[in-house]
Scaffold this active site. Sequence first.
Site, short mmCIF file in Angstrom:
data_model
loop_
_atom_site.label_atom_id
_atom_site.label_comp_id
_atom_site.label_asym_id
_atom_site.label_seq_id
_atom_site.Cartn_x
_atom_site.Cartn_y
_atom_site.Cartn_z
N PRO A 1 60.27 33.65 81.64
CA PRO A 1 61.31 32.61 81.65
C PRO A 1 61.61 32.17 83.08
O PRO A 1 61.59 33.00 83.99
CB PRO A 1 62.53 33.30 81.03
CG PRO A 1 62.26 34.77 81.12
CD PRO A 1 60.79 34.95 81.19
N ASP A 2 61.87 30.88 83.27
CA ASP A 2 62.28 30.40 84.61
C ASP A 2 63.80 30.57 84.71
O ASP A 2 64.57 29.85 84.08
CB ASP A 2 61.88 28.94 84.80
CG ASP A 2 62.09 28.50 86.25
OD1 ASP A 2 63.17 28.83 86.81
OD2 ASP A 2 61.20 27.85 86.80
N ASN B 1 54.67 41.62 93.63
CA ASN B 1 54.31 40.81 94.79
C ASN B 1 54.94 41.43 96.03
O ASN B 1 55.63 42.45 95.95
CB ASN B 1 54.73 39.35 94.61
CG ASN B 1 56.22 39.23 94.38
OD1 ASN B 1 57.02 39.55 95.27
ND2 ASN B 1 56.62 38.81 93.19
N1 CTP Z 1 62.35 31.29 89.97
C1 CTP Z 1 63.06 31.78 88.89
N2 CTP Z 1 62.41 32.22 87.78
C2 CTP Z 1 61.07 32.19 87.70
C3 CTP Z 1 60.32 31.69 88.80
C4 CTP Z 1 61.00 31.24 89.92
O1 CTP Z 1 64.29 31.81 88.96
N3 CTP Z 1 60.45 32.64 86.61
C5 CTP Z 1 63.07 30.77 91.15
C6 CTP Z 1 62.88 31.56 92.40
O2 CTP Z 1 63.88 32.55 92.56
C7 CTP Z 1 62.99 30.47 93.49
C8 CTP Z 1 62.38 29.27 92.80
O3 CTP Z 1 62.55 29.49 91.41
O4 CTP Z 1 64.34 30.14 93.75
C9 CTP Z 1 60.94 29.13 93.11
O5 CTP Z 1 60.47 28.08 92.37
P1 CTP Z 1 59.03 28.10 91.68
O6 CTP Z 1 58.76 26.75 91.19
O7 CTP Z 1 58.88 29.18 90.70
O8 CTP Z 1 58.21 28.45 92.92
P2 CTP Z 1 56.82 28.98 92.86
O9 CTP Z 1 56.71 30.22 92.02
O10 CTP Z 1 56.40 29.08 94.25
O11 CTP Z 1 56.17 27.77 92.05
P3 CTP Z 1 54.74 27.19 92.24
O12 CTP Z 1 53.90 28.40 92.16
O13 CTP Z 1 54.62 26.27 91.10
O14 CTP Z 1 54.82 26.53 93.58
#
Ligand code: CTP
Length: 433
Positions: free
Chosen positions: A314-315, A219
């Site tokens: 993984p989040d 990205n």
């Molecule tokens: N984040 C993370 N690991 C992931 C995805 C996101 O640690 N796999 C963290 C990012 O660093 C940021 C936050 O989560 O601090 C963003 O939240 P997220 O819900 O993932 O945001 P988006 O990707 O924008 O979610 P959505 O597309 O559902 O709005």
Amino acid sequence: MATLTNKRILLGVTGGIAAYKTPDLVRRLREAGAEVRCVMTRAAREFVTPLTLHAVSDHPVYTDLFGASATRELPTTSTDNAMEHIALARWADVVLIAPASADFLARLVHGRADDLLASLCLAAAGPLAVAPAMNRQMWAQPATQSNLTVLRERGVRILGPGDGSQACGETGSGRMLEPHELTALCAGLFETGELDGLNVLITAGPTWEAIDPVRGITNRSSGKMGYALAAAAAEAGARVTLISGPTALSDPDRVRTLRVTSAQDMHDAVHREISGIHIFIGVAAVADYRPSRIAAHKIKKTGEHLNLEFERTPDILASVAALPHPPFMVGFAAETENLEANARAKLLDKKLDLVAANPVGDAGAGFGDWTEPRAVGQGRPAYGFESDTNRLILLDRTGTTPLPAGTKPALARLLVHEIALRVRAAQSSRRTG
Ligand code: CTP
């Protein structure tokens, strides 16, 4: 060693023989990493020429309150195009007056706005530092001393003066500090000590999810915000580890930087580093999905269409928040709509302490004067991923705090300050509770 990397210093030069040292001062500030713009009073121009300071700072020198000069290079909002001193004051992280003459100190005390330098001292929101330089008797005068007392009480930082032989042939107090001393003191102005003794872990940049040995998806995150936060946290006294996806940026000073590629690599590196961490800040734009399998060989073109299957990554943030004793958790949220509701949902779902929401497009409407995008550079977005400026609104369990729009380094320092306030409050309530 203290540095001035990414700092924007506005050097105001007033009339005094010590002005001859300012080209060396500019050179040293720039060597320490600062970007320097110079403003000269009319009297200063009797001692050193604007051309000299233009050459050493590599930028035009500002001299007139109403003249057309270099504001076009500065990030300006639509309302301050015509007000040079406002644009300059906003640009600066610190305004340093060196040499500061007895006359200029007196004018500062009275809040005069009758030339460019005096006006922008009034308009500056950031720190103001002065390096007095004058004859020892002028320095010792009760009038000068009481002016200094007033300035000190107002929070102006007084750098020096030094003792020694003076241009007038006398010996005593009143010499401007040497350029290397001023450079070190200037760097010290940014050292807040707010995070002294704390360990901070930050993720930044994009991730790269491989499709085959030569292709992948990623990205447009530049990593600038995360790197600026790492630098600001280090400046505030923290021991900082930065786990970065692929970026074109160099490692921030005084920050241990670990480079990773994929979301899984970033997750694994975070969990290897998490022990002993007091504050975790997830700034990385982590891929939410990755190809379900990575082809062992370059995928050849065959038919008209190609389907790839993706699976969740993984989040990282949620996985750290789920640890038995999580650190203070800060997440980022870029939102194009329903900013407050969406960011608040992230705060609760991921069990965070603070969310820094980044309004994209109209999502920031209703939060003060920072909804109008600024024109910065050419063809680049004014805020967000690739830009040098940003705007953030902070959400925690107690409410919402919009931060003023600004450069990423300036916003990073504000955010570090807000984090420090909350972490210190939590520490003291644990002690008293
Ligand atoms: N984040 C993370 N690991 C992931 C995805 C996101 O640690 N796999 C963290 C990012 O660093 C940021 C936050 O989560 O601090 C963003 O939240 P997220 O819900 O993932 O945001 P988006 O990707 O924008 O979610 P959505 O597309 O559902 O709005």
